[in-house]
Design a protein around this motif. Sequence first.
Motif, PDB file in Angstrom:
ATOM      1  N   GLU A  38       0.953  -1.172   0.102  1.00  0.00           N
ATOM      2  CA  GLU A  38       0.013  -0.082  -0.154  1.00  0.00           C
ATOM      3  C   GLU A  38       1.007   1.185  -0.019  1.00  0.00           C
ATOM      4  OE1 GLU A  38      -3.771   1.726   2.356  1.00  0.00           O
ATOM      5  OE2 GLU A  38      -2.401   0.629   3.477  1.00  0.00           O
ATOM      6  N   ARG A  39       1.813   1.200   0.750  1.00  0.00           N
ATOM      7  CA  ARG A  39       3.022   2.326   1.023  1.00  0.00           C
ATOM      8  C   ARG A  39       3.338   2.874  -0.561  1.00  0.00           C
ATOM      9  NH1 ARG A  39       5.860   1.938   6.541  1.00  0.00           N
ATOM     10  NH2 ARG A  39       6.664   3.878   5.835  1.00  0.00           N
ATOM     11  N   ILE A  40       3.786   1.702  -1.240  1.00  0.00           N
ATOM     12  CA  ILE A  40       4.326   1.654  -2.280  1.00  0.00           C
ATOM     13  C   ILE A  40       3.500   2.041  -3.487  1.00  0.00           C
ATOM     14  CG2 ILE A  40       5.514   0.299  -4.292  1.00  0.00           C
ATOM     15  CD1 ILE A  40       7.053  -1.317  -2.281  1.00  0.00           C
ATOM     16  N   SER A  41       2.393   1.513  -3.498  1.00  0.00           N
ATOM     17  CA  SER A  41       1.179   1.966  -4.491  1.00  0.00           C
ATOM     18  C   SER A  41       0.976   3.534  -4.279  1.00  0.00           C
ATOM     19  CB  SER A  41      -0.020   1.123  -4.361  1.00  0.00           C
ATOM     20  OG  SER A  41      -0.613   1.550  -3.425  1.00  0.00           O
ATOM     21  N   ILE A  42       0.870   4.039  -3.131  1.00  0.00           N
ATOM     22  CA  ILE A  42       0.404   5.528  -2.883  1.00  0.00           C
ATOM     23  C   ILE A  42       1.682   6.151  -3.402  1.00  0.00           C
ATOM     24  CG2 ILE A  42       0.122   7.177  -0.950  1.00  0.00           C
ATOM     25  CD1 ILE A  42      -1.338   4.882   0.592  1.00  0.00           C
ATOM     26  N   ALA A  43       3.009   5.696  -2.950  1.00  0.00           N
ATOM     27  CA  ALA A  43       3.921   6.575  -3.762  1.00  0.00           C
ATOM     28  C   ALA A  43       4.127   6.480  -5.034  1.00  0.00           C
ATOM     29  CB  ALA A  43       5.338   6.010  -3.027  1.00  0.00           C
ATOM     30  N   LEU A  44       3.631   5.472  -5.875  1.00  0.00           N
ATOM     31  CA  LEU A  44       3.494   5.521  -7.349  1.00  0.00           C
ATOM     32  C   LEU A  44       2.214   5.949  -7.670  1.00  0.00           C
ATOM     33  CD1 LEU A  44       5.269   1.958  -7.762  1.00  0.00           C
ATOM     34  CD2 LEU A  44       6.375   4.129  -8.125  1.00  0.00           C
ATOM     35  N   ASP A  45       1.303   6.256  -7.016  1.00  0.00           N
ATOM     36  CA  ASP A  45      -0.022   6.684  -7.530  1.00  0.00           C
ATOM     37  C   ASP A  45      -0.599   5.971  -8.434  1.00  0.00           C
ATOM     38  OD1 ASP A  45      -2.184   8.592  -7.549  1.00  0.00           O
ATOM     39  OD2 ASP A  45      -1.219   9.591  -9.078  1.00  0.00           O
ATOM     40  N   VAL A  46      -0.623   4.575  -7.996  1.00  0.00           N
ATOM     41  CA  VAL A  46      -1.328   3.552  -8.639  1.00  0.00           C
ATOM     42  C   VAL A  46      -1.891   2.504  -7.887  1.00  0.00           C
ATOM     43  CG1 VAL A  46       0.418   3.468 -10.594  1.00  0.00           C
ATOM     44  CG2 VAL A  46       0.420   1.704  -8.812  1.00  0.00           C
ATOM     45  N   PRO A  47      -3.141   1.877  -8.231  1.00  0.00           N
ATOM     46  CA  PRO A  47      -3.875   1.146  -7.133  1.00  0.00           C
ATOM     47  C   PRO A  47      -2.870  -0.025  -6.910  1.00  0.00           C
ATOM     48  CG  PRO A  47      -5.431   1.374  -9.372  1.00  0.00           C
ATOM     49  CD  PRO A  47      -3.729   1.958  -9.400  1.00  0.00           C
ATOM     50  N   ALA A  48      -2.941  -0.652  -5.778  1.00  0.00           N
ATOM     51  CA  ALA A  48      -2.266  -1.696  -5.095  1.00  0.00           C
ATOM     52  C   ALA A  48      -2.456  -2.865  -6.129  1.00  0.00           C
ATOM     53  CB  ALA A  48      -2.478  -2.257  -3.882  1.00  0.00           C
ATOM     54  N   SER A  49      -3.534  -3.200  -6.764  1.00  0.00           N
ATOM     55  CA  SER A  49      -3.896  -4.171  -7.638  1.00  0.00           C
ATOM     56  C   SER A  49      -2.976  -4.332  -8.804  1.00  0.00           C
ATOM     57  CB  SER A  49      -5.447  -4.186  -8.005  1.00  0.00           C
ATOM     58  OG  SER A  49      -5.839  -2.860  -8.770  1.00  0.00           O
ATOM     59  N   VAL A  50      -2.479  -3.148  -9.221  1.00  0.00           N
ATOM     60  CA  VAL A  50      -1.663  -3.012 -10.236  1.00  0.00           C
ATOM     61  C   VAL A  50      -0.298  -3.745  -9.892  1.00  0.00           C
ATOM     62  CG1 VAL A  50      -0.302  -1.458 -11.880  1.00  0.00           C
ATOM     63  CG2 VAL A  50      -2.763  -0.969 -11.478  1.00  0.00           C
ATOM     64  N   LEU A  51       0.109  -3.541  -8.763  1.00  0.00           N
ATOM     65  CA  LEU A  51       1.335  -3.974  -8.221  1.00  0.00           C
ATOM     66  C   LEU A  51       1.304  -5.385  -7.982  1.00  0.00           C
ATOM     67  CD1 LEU A  51       2.260  -1.180  -5.611  1.00  0.00           C
ATOM     68  CD2 LEU A  51       3.118  -1.591  -8.032  1.00  0.00           C
ATOM     69  N   LEU A  52       0.113  -6.048  -7.830  1.00  0.00           N
ATOM     70  CA  LEU A  52      -0.330  -7.617  -7.448  1.00  0.00           C
ATOM     71  C   LEU A  52      -0.404  -8.370  -8.577  1.00  0.00           C
ATOM     72  CD1 LEU A  52      -2.251  -7.028  -4.318  1.00  0.00           C
ATOM     73  CD2 LEU A  52       0.175  -7.795  -4.333  1.00  0.00           C
ATOM     74  N   ALA A  53      -0.792  -7.773  -9.927  1.00  0.00           N
ATOM     75  CA  ALA A  53      -1.156  -8.248 -10.809  1.00  0.00           C
ATOM     76  C   ALA A  53      -0.141  -8.905 -11.613  1.00  0.00           C
ATOM     77  CB  ALA A  53      -1.809  -7.268 -12.042  1.00  0.00           C
ATOM     78  N   ARG A  54      -0.311 -10.132 -12.492  1.00  0.00           N
ATOM     79  CA  ARG A  54       0.626 -10.956 -13.058  1.00  0.00           C
ATOM     80  C   ARG A  54       1.051 -10.222 -14.259  1.00  0.00           C
ATOM     81  NH1 ARG A  54       0.655 -16.827 -12.457  1.00  0.00           N
ATOM     82  NH2 ARG A  54      -0.741 -17.176 -10.552  1.00  0.00           N
ATOM     83  N   PRO A  55       2.486 -10.170 -14.562  1.00  0.00           N
ATOM     84  CA  PRO A  55       2.782  -9.578 -15.752  1.00  0.00           C
ATOM     85  C   PRO A  55       2.167 -10.155 -17.132  1.00  0.00           C
ATOM     86  CG  PRO A  55       4.711 -10.136 -14.524  1.00  0.00           C
ATOM     87  CD  PRO A  55       3.538 -10.674 -13.911  1.00  0.00           C
ATOM     88  N   SER A  56       1.894  -9.394 -17.934  1.00  0.00           N
ATOM     89  CA  SER A  56       1.151  -9.719 -19.276  1.00  0.00           C
ATOM     90  C   SER A  56       2.408 -10.150 -20.297  1.00  0.00           C
ATOM     91  CB  SER A  56       0.377  -8.891 -19.762  1.00  0.00           C
ATOM     92  OG  SER A  56       1.213  -7.710 -20.272  1.00  0.00           O
ATOM     93  N   ARG A  57       2.188 -11.384 -21.021  1.00  0.00           N
ATOM     94  CA  ARG A  57       3.322 -11.713 -21.767  1.00  0.00           C
ATOM     95  C   ARG A  57       3.012 -11.095 -22.893  1.00  0.00           C
ATOM     96  NH1 ARG A  57       3.673 -18.150 -21.331  1.00  0.00           N
ATOM     97  NH2 ARG A  57       4.440 -18.098 -19.042  1.00  0.00           N
ATOM     98  N   VAL A  58       4.160 -10.684 -23.743  1.00  0.00           N
ATOM     99  CA  VAL A  58       4.303 -10.078 -24.819  1.00  0.00           C
ATOM    100  C   VAL A  58       4.340 -10.796 -26.108  1.00  0.00           C
ATOM    101  CG1 VAL A  58       5.582  -7.962 -26.265  1.00  0.00           C
ATOM    102  CG2 VAL A  58       5.080  -7.982 -23.798  1.00  0.00           C
TER     103      VAL A  58
END
Length: 54
Positions: A34-54
């Motif tokens: 939560e602290r990192i997500s606030i600092a980055l101004d993104v929802p915590a769910s973005v940090l927890l999501a699996r990376p998408s494959r390219v």
Amino acid sequence: MLSQEQLGFASGLDRTFVSQVERARVNVSLDNIERISIALDVPASVLLARPSRV
């Protein structure tokens, strides 16, 4: 883009801890996510999501 030092300062976490998180060397508590997500101004769910494959 933030440096590890800037993110650490903005989130109230040590730069070395931010580095360990980035390299997946430590388990991160929900409080710290939560602290990192606030600092980055993104929802915590973005940090927890699996990376998408390219």
